[in-house]
Every structure is written in C-alpha cells, then in structure tokens.
Write a protein that holds these residues in place. Structure first.
Motif, mmCIF file in Angstrom:
data_model
loop_
_atom_site.group_PDB
_atom_site.id
_atom_site.type_symbol
_atom_site.label_atom_id
_atom_site.label_comp_id
_atom_site.label_asym_id
_atom_site.label_seq_id
_atom_site.Cartn_x
_atom_site.Cartn_y
_atom_site.Cartn_z
ATOM 1 N N UNK A 36 33.616 36.713 47.543
ATOM 2 C CA UNK A 36 32.385 37.366 47.091
ATOM 3 C C UNK A 36 32.163 37.150 45.589
ATOM 4 N N UNK A 37 30.912 37.249 45.157
ATOM 5 C CA UNK A 37 30.599 37.042 43.744
ATOM 6 C C UNK A 37 31.243 38.081 42.842
ATOM 7 N N UNK A 38 31.682 39.190 43.397
ATOM 8 C CA UNK A 38 32.345 40.222 42.599
ATOM 9 C C UNK A 38 33.811 39.901 42.331
ATOM 10 N N UNK A 39 34.322 38.870 42.966
ATOM 11 C CA UNK A 39 35.714 38.455 42.756
ATOM 12 C C UNK A 39 35.763 37.326 41.743
ATOM 13 N N UNK A 40 36.717 37.398 40.853
ATOM 14 C CA UNK A 40 36.897 36.335 39.874
ATOM 15 C C UNK A 40 37.249 35.019 40.579
ATOM 16 N N UNK A 41 37.787 35.097 41.783
ATOM 17 C CA UNK A 41 38.135 33.901 42.546
ATOM 18 C C UNK A 41 36.906 33.125 43.001
ATOM 19 N N UNK A 42 35.752 33.733 42.925
ATOM 20 C CA UNK A 42 34.503 33.037 43.228
ATOM 21 C C UNK A 42 34.211 32.007 42.140
ATOM 22 N N UNK A 43 34.701 32.262 40.927
ATOM 23 C CA UNK A 43 34.375 31.446 39.767
ATOM 24 C C UNK A 43 35.518 30.570 39.263
ATOM 25 N N UNK A 44 36.758 31.010 39.460
ATOM 26 C CA UNK A 44 37.924 30.289 38.951
ATOM 27 C C UNK A 44 38.985 30.175 40.034
ATOM 28 N N UNK A 45 39.835 29.168 39.911
ATOM 29 C CA UNK A 45 40.955 29.049 40.848
ATOM 30 C C UNK A 45 42.025 30.081 40.489
ATOM 31 N N UNK A 46 42.915 30.332 41.424
ATOM 32 C CA UNK A 46 44.001 31.287 41.178
ATOM 33 C C UNK A 46 44.858 30.841 39.994
ATOM 34 N N UNK A 47 45.129 29.549 39.887
ATOM 35 C CA UNK A 47 45.927 29.052 38.761
ATOM 36 C C UNK A 47 45.204 29.242 37.432
ATOM 37 N N UNK A 48 43.894 29.015 37.419
ATOM 38 C CA UNK A 48 43.125 29.228 36.191
ATOM 39 C C UNK A 48 43.128 30.700 35.789
ATOM 40 N N UNK A 49 43.029 31.574 36.772
ATOM 41 C CA UNK A 49 43.039 33.015 36.508
ATOM 42 C C UNK A 49 44.377 33.429 35.912
ATOM 43 N N UNK A 50 45.462 32.987 36.533
ATOM 44 C CA UNK A 50 46.796 33.324 36.031
ATOM 45 C C UNK A 50 46.986 32.825 34.604
ATOM 46 N N UNK A 51 46.622 31.578 34.359
ATOM 47 C CA UNK A 51 46.822 30.987 33.035
ATOM 48 C C UNK A 51 45.994 31.715 31.976
ATOM 49 N N UNK A 52 44.728 31.953 32.263
ATOM 50 C CA UNK A 52 43.865 32.620 31.294
ATOM 51 C C UNK A 52 44.339 34.046 31.024
ATOM 52 N N UNK A 53 44.639 34.782 32.083
ATOM 53 C CA UNK A 53 45.080 36.172 31.921
ATOM 54 C C UNK A 53 46.387 36.250 31.149
ATOM 55 N N UNK A 54 47.326 35.390 31.472
ATOM 56 C CA UNK A 54 48.614 35.385 30.766
ATOM 57 C C UNK A 54 48.442 35.022 29.300
ATOM 58 N N UNK A 55 47.601 34.035 29.031
ATOM 59 C CA UNK A 55 47.347 33.606 27.652
ATOM 60 C C UNK A 55 46.727 34.743 26.831
ATOM 61 N N UNK A 56 45.725 35.411 27.384
ATOM 62 C CA UNK A 56 45.067 36.508 26.674
ATOM 63 C C UNK A 56 46.028 37.676 26.453
ATOM 64 N N UNK A 57 46.775 38.034 27.484
ATOM 65 C CA UNK A 57 47.714 39.145 27.379
ATOM 66 C C UNK A 57 48.825 38.828 26.383
ATOM 67 N N UNK A 58 49.327 37.607 26.400
ATOM 68 C CA UNK A 58 50.374 37.209 25.453
ATOM 69 C C UNK A 58 49.865 37.258 24.020
ATOM 70 N N UNK A 59 48.651 36.767 23.794
ATOM 71 C CA UNK A 59 48.086 36.798 22.451
ATOM 72 C C UNK A 59 47.903 38.215 21.934
ATOM 73 N N UNK A 60 47.406 39.089 22.790
ATOM 74 C CA UNK A 60 47.203 40.482 22.394
ATOM 75 C C UNK A 60 48.533 41.185 22.162
ATOM 76 N N UNK A 61 49.514 40.880 22.986
ATOM 77 C CA UNK A 61 50.849 41.469 22.843
ATOM 78 C C UNK A 61 51.497 41.015 21.529
ATOM 79 N N UNK A 62 51.376 39.732 21.221
ATOM 80 C CA UNK A 62 51.952 39.223 19.971
ATOM 81 C C UNK A 62 51.300 39.868 18.756
ATOM 82 N N UNK A 63 50.001 40.108 18.821
ATOM 83 C CA UNK A 63 49.320 40.769 17.714
ATOM 84 C C UNK A 63 49.866 42.178 17.519
ATOM 85 N N UNK A 64 50.074 42.914 18.620
ATOM 86 C CA UNK A 64 50.661 44.251 18.512
ATOM 87 C C UNK A 64 52.047 44.185 17.892
ATOM 88 N N UNK A 65 52.853 43.238 18.359
ATOM 89 C CA UNK A 65 54.219 43.089 17.826
ATOM 90 C C UNK A 65 54.209 42.815 16.329
#
Length: 91
Positions: A36-65
């Motif tokens: 469904x259009x409400x799922x991010x999987x409608x727009x990106x592959x599962x691998x793209x979602x994992x990579x983007x989410x991990x990259x964003x979370x890692x960057x934000x975590x490093x800034x906090x650290x």
C-alpha cells in the motif's frame, strides 16, 4: 536541543521502518504483490530502507555521543537495539 531533535526524528523513522519491514507480508496485496502507498516498501526496497534508517540513526547517535558522551547512555542503548531490529527484520 538540535541533536536531541535529530536523534528523536531518526529514531522514530527507523522504528517505523522496522515495523513496516516486519509487517510487510501482511500488507502486500495478494493479487498484485504491491504494497500500500502508506508503506515505505511501496517506495523503497527493504535493503534501501535498512541502509537509510541505519545511516540516519547512526549519524544522530554519533552526534549525541559527541555532545554528551555519557549523559544519554539509555538513548544510545535503545538506538543500538533498534539498529539490531532493523538488521534482523524480515528480508
């Protein structure tokens, strides 16, 4: 405050991505195989979602650290758990 805002935004998006990945098969249309259009999987592959989410979370975590090395240890721990959940979500 900006670092906490970035962290919370990245965490929220990564959490939603992990949830969407876990719910993927229930959301997929059995006839077309589309998500469904409400799922991010409608727009990106599962691998793209994992990579983007991990990259964003890692960057934000490093800034906090870098700003508060020990003060937000509990936030860093739940971020690490979420990154593990992203990696373990259905492929």
């Amino acid at each position: 405050m900006a670092a906490l805002t970035r962290f919370s935004s990245a965490f929220g998006l990564a959490f939603q991505a992990a949830d969407d990945l876990d719910d993927a098969e229930q959301e997929r249309d059995p006839k077309t195989g589309a998500y469904p259009e409400t799922s991010v999987l409608h727009y990106l592959s599962a691998d793209e979602i994992r990579a983007h989410s991990s990259r964003e979370l890692s960057g934000a975590t490093e800034k906090l650290r870098s700003l508060w090395p020990a003060t937000h240890e509990s936030l860093l721990q739940i971020a690490a758990q979420l990154e593990s959940a992203l990696k373990a979500s259905r492929k």
